[in-house]
Design a protein around this motif. Sequence first.
Motif, PDB file in Angstrom:
ATOM      1  N   UNK A   1       0.845  -1.197   0.000  1.00 30.27           N
ATOM      2  CA  UNK A   1       0.000   0.000   0.000  1.00 30.27           C
ATOM      3  C   UNK A   1       0.878   1.245   0.000  1.00 30.27           C
ATOM      4  N   UNK A   2       0.381   2.299  -0.618  1.00 28.92           N
ATOM      5  CA  UNK A   2       1.123   3.554  -0.671  1.00 28.92           C
ATOM      6  C   UNK A   2       1.086   4.205   0.710  1.00 28.92           C
ATOM      7  N   UNK A   3       2.246   4.572   1.227  1.00 28.74           N
ATOM      8  CA  UNK A   3       2.354   5.081   2.596  1.00 28.74           C
ATOM      9  C   UNK A   3       1.356   6.195   2.893  1.00 28.74           C
ATOM     10  N   UNK A   4       1.248   7.168   2.002  1.00 26.24           N
ATOM     11  CA  UNK A   4       0.374   8.321   2.284  1.00 26.24           C
ATOM     12  C   UNK A   4      -1.094   7.914   2.394  1.00 26.24           C
ATOM     13  N   UNK A   5      -1.443   6.738   1.861  1.00 22.58           N
ATOM     14  CA  UNK A   5      -2.818   6.256   1.952  1.00 22.58           C
ATOM     15  C   UNK A   5      -3.075   5.438   3.211  1.00 22.58           C
TER      16      UNK A   5
ATOM     17  N   UNK B   1       2.729   2.401  13.009  1.00 20.33           N
ATOM     18  CA  UNK B   1       3.851   1.545  12.645  1.00 20.33           C
ATOM     19  C   UNK B   1       3.594   0.942  11.267  1.00 20.33           C
ATOM     20  N   UNK B   2       4.573   1.029  10.396  1.00 26.87           N
ATOM     21  CA  UNK B   2       4.441   0.478   9.049  1.00 26.87           C
ATOM     22  C   UNK B   2       5.740  -0.235   8.672  1.00 26.87           C
ATOM     23  N   UNK B   3       5.618  -1.267   7.845  1.00 26.36           N
ATOM     24  CA  UNK B   3       6.795  -1.922   7.303  1.00 26.36           C
ATOM     25  C   UNK B   3       7.151  -1.277   5.973  1.00 26.36           C
ATOM     26  N   UNK B   4       8.198  -0.476   5.940  1.00 27.53           N
ATOM     27  CA  UNK B   4       8.582   0.247   4.724  1.00 27.53           C
ATOM     28  C   UNK B   4       9.368  -0.697   3.810  1.00 27.53           C
ATOM     29  N   UNK B   5       8.971  -0.749   2.538  1.00 26.97           N
ATOM     30  CA  UNK B   5       9.485  -1.753   1.611  1.00 26.97           C
ATOM     31  C   UNK B   5      10.499  -1.177   0.638  1.00 26.97           C
TER      32      UNK B   5
ATOM     33  N   UNK C   1       6.439   9.703   0.900  1.00 30.17           N
ATOM     34  CA  UNK C   1       5.033   9.374   1.129  1.00 30.17           C
ATOM     35  C   UNK C   1       4.454   8.462   0.058  1.00 30.17           C
ATOM     36  N   UNK C   2       5.158   8.320  -1.068  1.00 31.16           N
ATOM     37  CA  UNK C   2       4.686   7.445  -2.148  1.00 31.16           C
ATOM     38  C   UNK C   2       5.314   6.058  -2.113  1.00 31.16           C
ATOM     39  N   UNK C   3       6.132   5.788  -1.102  1.00 29.44           N
ATOM     40  CA  UNK C   3       6.758   4.469  -1.002  1.00 29.44           C
ATOM     41  C   UNK C   3       5.712   3.431  -0.599  1.00 29.44           C
TER      42      UNK C   3
ATOM     43  N   UNK D   1       2.512  -7.170  -4.368  1.00 26.08           N
ATOM     44  CA  UNK D   1       1.343  -6.936  -5.217  1.00 26.08           C
ATOM     45  C   UNK D   1       0.779  -5.567  -4.869  1.00 26.08           C
ATOM     46  N   UNK D   2       1.130  -4.521  -5.626  1.00 26.11           N
ATOM     47  CA  UNK D   2       0.686  -3.164  -5.283  1.00 26.11           C
ATOM     48  C   UNK D   2      -0.833  -3.038  -5.360  1.00 26.11           C
ATOM     49  N   UNK D   3      -1.397  -2.384  -4.371  1.00 20.45           N
ATOM     50  CA  UNK D   3      -2.831  -2.117  -4.363  1.00 20.45           C
ATOM     51  C   UNK D   3      -3.065  -0.615  -4.456  1.00 20.45           C
ATOM     52  N   UNK D   4      -3.969  -0.245  -5.326  1.00 19.27           N
ATOM     53  CA  UNK D   4      -4.312   1.167  -5.454  1.00 19.27           C
ATOM     54  C   UNK D   4      -5.401   1.610  -4.500  1.00 19.27           C
ATOM     55  N   UNK D   5      -5.963   0.655  -3.735  1.00 18.71           N
ATOM     56  CA  UNK D   5      -7.041   1.010  -2.819  1.00 18.71           C
ATOM     57  C   UNK D   5      -6.506   1.793  -1.623  1.00 18.71           C
ATOM     58  N   UNK D   6      -7.359   2.620  -1.067  1.00 23.13           N
ATOM     59  CA  UNK D   6      -6.990   3.386   0.118  1.00 23.13           C
ATOM     60  C   UNK D   6      -7.287   2.551   1.356  1.00 23.13           C
ATOM     61  N   UNK D   7      -6.260   2.347   2.156  1.00 22.93           N
ATOM     62  CA  UNK D   7      -6.421   1.653   3.426  1.00 22.93           C
ATOM     63  C   UNK D   7      -7.050   2.598   4.434  1.00 22.93           C
ATOM     64  N   UNK D   8      -7.837   2.059   5.342  1.00 19.70           N
ATOM     65  CA  UNK D   8      -8.167   2.812   6.554  1.00 19.70           C
ATOM     66  C   UNK D   8      -8.430   1.840   7.687  1.00 19.70           C
TER      67      UNK D   8
END
Length: 307
Positions: A157-161, A170-174, A212-214, A271-278
């Motif tokens: 998922x895109x970090x900014x989303x 906490x996020x796992x940055x790839x 923010x786009x990572x 597998x990149x997802x374009x959906x917005x996480x929340x």
Amino acid sequence: MKNTTLVIMAAGIGRRFGGGGVKQLTSFGPSGEIIMDYSIYDAIEAGFNKVVFVIRKSMLEDFRQVIGNRIEERIPVEYAFQEMEDLPEGFIVPEGREKPWGTGQAILACRGIVKEPFAVINADDYYGKDAFRKVHDYLENVENKEDGGFQFCMAGFVLKNTLSEHGGVTRGICQLSDGGELSEIKETKNIVKTEQGAAVVQEDGSMIPLDADSLVSMNFWGFTPDFIDELESGFKKFLSGLEGNALTAEYLLPTIVDGLIKEKRVDLTVLPSGDKWFGVTFKEDVPYVKEAFADLVEKGIYPKKLF
């Protein structure tokens, strides 16, 4: 077609809201749905044919009332129990420790229950339909490597989303290879939203900017069942290496997977997802999440009543 299972990590869900049980879970959908309802709906639609809830034993009765009994009418359900005391022979809980051992132990609790390719998600995160379709399709086609290594996948998922308006996450940055495989994942705490995008807050209050786009990991993984055996041996090594942080150390999936990558024992497809996480990290996130689900229903992405 292969059988595929969805594992939902829910053992810590009551604590997130400052309570001890499932009754603190908030309804988000127009017909009283909780976040897991939407994840399971998307998983069934994608083709998963079993759900395993990882919970604490003390949650079982409440959990069945809140969601389990309803879901059993649509898809087979099993339960795995994550307990702080569930340790390999020869290990004991350090005096003063108050919580289980993290996401790696949560999946290890599925030993003997999960015997097919499986996806892993958090209970209190909404991931969107795209990730479920992609991970399911990967798992249906995954084959063991001839050299005995692993083949896994991860929804990226895109970090900014994925950031909260109400505090650090906490996020796992790839880091990805040119071929789109995961080459490194760094579990990063206290990431906050900034005017420039995102940053990590340091102990002294200073900030280190992030791209923010990572792509980041939101604990949406696709594993093969032999990974559970790897978790069992790895957990013993983890516990043997505890020193001054025995009361807070966690056996975490991103760290475990990163170790396998460094040892060149896994090919992990992102597998990149374009959906917005929340999701609900803080109580203050609740109104936004309710509005987000109302919008998805209004757009026709989900029916007003899921189950």
